[in-house]
Design a protein around this motif. Structure first.
Motif, short mmCIF file in Angstrom:
data_model
loop_
_atom_site.label_atom_id
_atom_site.label_comp_id
_atom_site.label_asym_id
_atom_site.label_seq_id
_atom_site.Cartn_x
_atom_site.Cartn_y
_atom_site.Cartn_z
N ARG A 98 53.46 71.82 2.04
CA ARG A 98 53.34 71.97 0.57
C ARG A 98 54.66 71.69 -0.12
O ARG A 98 54.70 71.13 -1.21
CB ARG A 98 52.88 73.39 0.22
CG ARG A 98 51.43 73.63 0.38
CD ARG A 98 51.04 75.01 -0.11
NE ARG A 98 51.05 75.10 -1.56
CZ ARG A 98 50.00 74.81 -2.33
NH1 ARG A 98 48.89 74.41 -1.79
NH2 ARG A 98 50.06 74.93 -3.64
N TYR A 135 52.27 82.03 2.42
CA TYR A 135 53.67 82.36 2.12
C TYR A 135 54.01 83.76 2.64
O TYR A 135 55.07 84.00 3.19
CB TYR A 135 53.93 82.29 0.62
CG TYR A 135 54.30 80.91 0.12
CD1 TYR A 135 55.56 80.37 0.37
CD2 TYR A 135 53.40 80.14 -0.60
CE1 TYR A 135 55.90 79.10 -0.09
CE2 TYR A 135 53.72 78.88 -1.06
CZ TYR A 135 54.98 78.37 -0.81
OH TYR A 135 55.32 77.12 -1.26
N ALA A 136 53.07 84.67 2.46
CA ALA A 136 53.32 86.05 2.89
C ALA A 136 53.49 86.12 4.39
O ALA A 136 54.39 86.78 4.91
CB ALA A 136 52.18 86.95 2.43
N GLU A 164 44.10 78.97 -3.54
CA GLU A 164 45.33 79.62 -4.03
C GLU A 164 45.58 80.94 -3.29
O GLU A 164 46.72 81.26 -2.96
CB GLU A 164 45.22 79.83 -5.54
CG GLU A 164 45.32 78.53 -6.31
CD GLU A 164 44.79 78.62 -7.74
OE1 GLU A 164 45.06 77.71 -8.52
OE2 GLU A 164 44.07 79.59 -8.05
N THR A 188 47.02 80.14 -0.08
CA THR A 188 48.43 79.75 -0.20
C THR A 188 49.32 80.99 -0.30
O THR A 188 50.36 81.06 0.35
CB THR A 188 48.64 78.85 -1.44
OG1 THR A 188 47.76 77.73 -1.32
CG2 THR A 188 50.06 78.36 -1.55
N VAL A 189 48.90 81.95 -1.11
CA VAL A 189 49.68 83.19 -1.23
C VAL A 189 49.77 83.86 0.14
O VAL A 189 50.84 84.29 0.57
CB VAL A 189 49.02 84.15 -2.26
CG1 VAL A 189 49.77 85.48 -2.29
CG2 VAL A 189 49.01 83.54 -3.65
N TRP A 197 43.10 89.35 -7.25
CA TRP A 197 43.24 87.89 -7.13
C TRP A 197 41.90 87.19 -7.18
O TRP A 197 41.80 86.07 -7.67
CB TRP A 197 43.96 87.54 -5.82
CG TRP A 197 45.41 87.87 -5.84
CD1 TRP A 197 46.22 88.02 -6.93
CD2 TRP A 197 46.25 88.12 -4.71
NE1 TRP A 197 47.49 88.34 -6.54
CE2 TRP A 197 47.54 88.40 -5.18
CE3 TRP A 197 46.04 88.12 -3.34
CZ2 TRP A 197 48.61 88.68 -4.34
CZ3 TRP A 197 47.10 88.40 -2.50
CH2 TRP A 197 48.38 88.67 -3.00
N LEU A 202 39.62 87.82 -9.03
CA LEU A 202 39.28 87.64 -10.44
C LEU A 202 39.88 86.36 -11.00
O LEU A 202 39.30 85.73 -11.88
CB LEU A 202 39.82 88.81 -11.27
CG LEU A 202 39.12 90.15 -11.24
CD1 LEU A 202 39.83 91.13 -12.15
CD2 LEU A 202 37.68 90.00 -11.70
N THR A 203 41.08 86.02 -10.53
CA THR A 203 41.82 84.96 -11.22
C THR A 203 42.10 83.72 -10.39
O THR A 203 42.26 82.65 -10.94
CB THR A 203 43.19 85.50 -11.70
OG1 THR A 203 43.87 86.04 -10.57
CG2 THR A 203 43.03 86.58 -12.74
N LEU A 204 42.22 83.89 -9.07
CA LEU A 204 42.63 82.75 -8.24
C LEU A 204 41.44 82.20 -7.46
O LEU A 204 40.50 82.93 -7.16
CB LEU A 204 43.72 83.18 -7.25
CG LEU A 204 45.03 83.71 -7.84
CD1 LEU A 204 45.98 84.12 -6.72
CD2 LEU A 204 45.69 82.68 -8.73
N ASN A 205 41.54 80.92 -7.12
CA ASN A 205 40.49 80.38 -6.26
C ASN A 205 40.88 80.58 -4.79
O ASN A 205 42.00 81.01 -4.50
CB ASN A 205 40.19 78.91 -6.60
CG ASN A 205 41.42 78.03 -6.46
OD1 ASN A 205 42.20 78.20 -5.51
ND2 ASN A 205 41.61 77.09 -7.38
#
Lengths: 172, 516
Positions: A169, A52-53, A45, A48-49, A37, A39-42
């Motif tokens: 959210r 939710y988890a 984000e 946020t993941v 993550w 690598l791809t998410l800020n």
């Protein structure tokens, strides 16, 4: 009906076992995914993941606790409510441990799935039935569940804050 | 949809005839359309993984696409159209933003477009005058569409026409957080059943999905109609007949009441597992010429030749099914008159590879079968075929659609107008397909395969792969379309020129991401 429930301190101790096991699993999974993550998410984000988890985790832990409390209400007190901490904690470990084995074995060999599930369930069932009779086991479970309560000082506020964040959210 | 009066029709006809006499038919059709007063609908059909190298439309040895060929009789056909990447995320992002992967940064598996650039999308650019509809069966494309949610009037779920969903939650269960929901549900909480190393973040969700999978009758997917099983997209299976009929119905019901519309339909087929209906299995009982190519050191697998040959055949069968379904939909739409004022665009996000030990796409290999994709554009009322052979890119769709819809093309768009729609056939153009899926999104590009196509030549630059020294390969696509003769050490002049240009382009792209 409330009289059939265990004392709040006992519930808290059992809940600590449940919450620590479930959140331990989720946080381990989260840490495994984190490098990809990053690598791809800020950061927002990823947070946020994680939110939710953890909210999912919170709901799951409440479901397990609710099942145990329903068992307390439904079963004669000498079968479950008495010695609730020991029996509740052992049963929680049995349920969550079985699920861990069930899912964990998928990662190795699908054919061993059911075997692992039944092995753990059987083992835990035996412990559950005889747990109060083994003094060492009883005191170990009591000691562990008592120590795990300290994690609730972190987990419970976290669950509340992150639930608020997720609700916000979805409303906003 | 606006009705065309007899007078409008005559104007249109006159304009068509006049423009056909002076320049290319598509250009004239475009201008004729503007005389019609109403803006045209734009229907984009994307067939995932459909390599141009497997289409009889482009001269392939098997008759895989008779319906596309029929459609091409009244369309502009682009023969050297290339994707910017070799898998869905970067390719689709380029198609929908007009930007190259090194700009939009949707580089990685499940990647997203740079959040600050997400409003630079086709739906936003064509403006509110248009109704924006989007449907994809591909989860990774849906992540991108989810980033454009604010610009979409209707964003349909991936499994809209699917069957036997196996996951408990889908990202559209969280409509307000749909793009991040992919990471929450699919990348984290759920158990990826096809991936034995998957570690679900939720014990309950993971166990439930595993239980459903174990107890469900997976054999139900295999039937007399689908001897290889139903086509499957990770969590759900589907029948192409249902999906295409559904899209057909959607177009027929939506377009008349919400014209002009920009509608994007991204089909999973012919993407693997190549499971067409029984009537398409065994239709190519032939002995197609097959070039055995040595395994590439960076190939993700090491499949034997015979297996690759078999999968190659199955892929062709899957394409034939898609072609038949597409032909049916186009025929229905034509009969209903929906296409009278519609541009129909047929393309793909990337191709597919069956060589050098590898089957599929999204690896380090960027050979032409995985980047060479089809592009056909049929304008309203177009009666003749136009063929264009110059290099064109997946990024060219955005400026071309903006031109068609009469919108201004922003400076930041990296694609160009397609020939026939205001663009010219530029023989000196360079294209830079790339894959950098393991490169950090916002770091300089140092890990991946970077290609450059210019004229007849294609250069590959493999860099940053562990245990593999940086290397180059050069091929002449005209003289050696199968890319068998590496010319990098033989045609020094071309190799040197292209290498300098490619490295300079990467260097320029990296400038914004260097630490200051």
């Amino acid at each position: 009906m409330l009289k059939r429930l265990p004392k709040s301190q006992e519930i808290l101790q059992v809940y600590a076992v449940i919450a620590v096991m479930l959140s331990g699993w989720t946080i381990t999974a989260f840490l495994r995914k984190l490098p990809s993550w990053l690598l791809t998410l800020n950061i927002g984000e990823i947070f946020t993941v994680f939110s939710y988890a953890m909210v999912t985790n919170f709901i799951e832990s409440l479901i397990v606790l609710l099942l145990l409390l329903l068992a307390c209400i439904a079963l004669p007190s000498h079968l479950f409510r008495d010695k609730f901490v020991v029996r509740g904690a052992v049963l929680s470990i049995a349920i969550i441990g079985s699920l861990m084995m069930f899912v964990g074995l998928h990662m190795q060999s699908a054919s061993r799935l059911w075997l692992g599930f039944f092995e753990v369930s059987l083992l835990m069932g035996v412990f559950l039935g005889f747990s109060p009779k083994f003094r060492f086991l009883s005191s170990a479970v009591l000691w562990i569940s008592d120590r795990l309560v300290v994690f609730l000082f972190v987990l419970l506020p976290l669950y509340v804050i992150l639930s608020g964040y997720v609700i916000f959210r979805n409303i906003a | 949809m606006s009705q065309i009066s007899r007078r409008d029709f005559l104007k249109l006809y006159a304009a068509l005839a006049a423009s056909a006499a002076f320049s290319g038919a598509p250009r004239l059709l475009s201008s004729a359309l503007s005389n019609n007063g109403g803006k045209p609908n734009i229907l984009i059909f994307v067939f995932d993984s459909m390599s141009a190298r497997h289409l009889s439309l482009y001269g392939y040895g098997r008759m895989t696409t008779p319906n596309l060929e029929k459609f091409a009789e009244r369309a502009s056909v682009y023969h050297n159209h290339y994707s910017s990447a070799n898998f869905t995320t970067p390719g689709t992002a380029s198609m929908l933003t007009g930007m190259h992967p090194w700009t939009h940064r949707a580089l990685n598996f499940r990647g997203m477009i740079d959040r600050t650039l997400a409003d630079r999308n086709l739906f936003n650019l064509v403006g509110n005058e248009y109704t924006h509809l989007a449907f994809t069966q591909n989860f990774w494309a849906d992540i991108l569409l989810s980033q454009f949610n604010a610009d979409l009037d209707s964003h349909f779920p991936c499994d809209l026409y699917g069957q036997a969903r196996k996951s408990l939650f889908q990202p559209d269960d969280l409509p307000g957080d749909r793009s991040i929901a992919y990471y929450v549900f699919q990348d984290f909480l759920s158990l990826r059943l096809h991936d034995p190393s998957s570690f679900p973040g939720s014990l309950f969700i993971g166990s439930a999905e595993l239980g459903i999978d174990i107890t469900s009758d997976n054999k139900a997917n295999i039937s007399a109609d689908y001897p290889r099983g139903l086509p499957t997209v990770y969590d759900f299976s589907y029948e192409n007949a249902d999906v295409f009929s559904g899209v057909n119905d959607l177009i027929q019901s939506e377009l008349p009441r919400s014209s002009p519309s920009l509608a994007y339909f991204h089909f999973w087929s012919p993407h693997g597992p190549y499971n067409p209906r029984k009537e398409f299995i065994g239709i190519f009982d032939d002995d197609l010429k097959w070039h055995s190519k040595p395994r590439h050191p960076l190939a993700a697998d090491n499949f034997p030749q015979e297996h690759m040959r078999q999968k190659h055949l199955e892929f062709d069968e899957a394409i034939a099914e898609v072609d038949a379904e597409f032909g049916r939909v186009i025929s229905d739409l034509e009969k209903s008159g929906v296409l009278q004022n519609s541009y129909v665009i047929v393309t793909s996000d990337h191709g597919e590879l069956f060589e050098r030990g590898e089957i599929g796409h999204a690896s380090a290999l960027m050979y032409a079968p995985v980047t060479h994709i089809p592009l056909l554009i049929s304008a309203p009322g177009q009666a003749a075929r136009s063929d264009f052979h110059s290099l064109t890119s997946i990024e060219d769709l955005v400026p071309t659609i903006l031109q068609i819809t009469g919108r201004e093309i922003p400076d930041w768009v990296e694609g160009r107008l397609l020939p026939g729609f205001g663009g010219t056939e530029d023989t000196s153009r360079s294209l830079f397909p790339m894959v950098a899926k393991d490169n950090a999104t916002y770091q300089p590009l140092k890990h991946g395969t970077f290609a450059m196509i210019k004229g007849a030549h294609e250069l590959f630059y493999f860099t940053g792969y562990p245990k593999h020294p940086d290397s180059f390969e050069l091929y002449n696509l005209q003289e050696d379309p199968d890319e068998l003769q590496d010319l990098f050490s033989k045609d020094i002049t071309t190799a040197s020129k292209m290498k300098d240009e490619l490295l300079a382009a990467i260097d320029t792209a990296n400038r914004n991401f260097q630490k200051k």
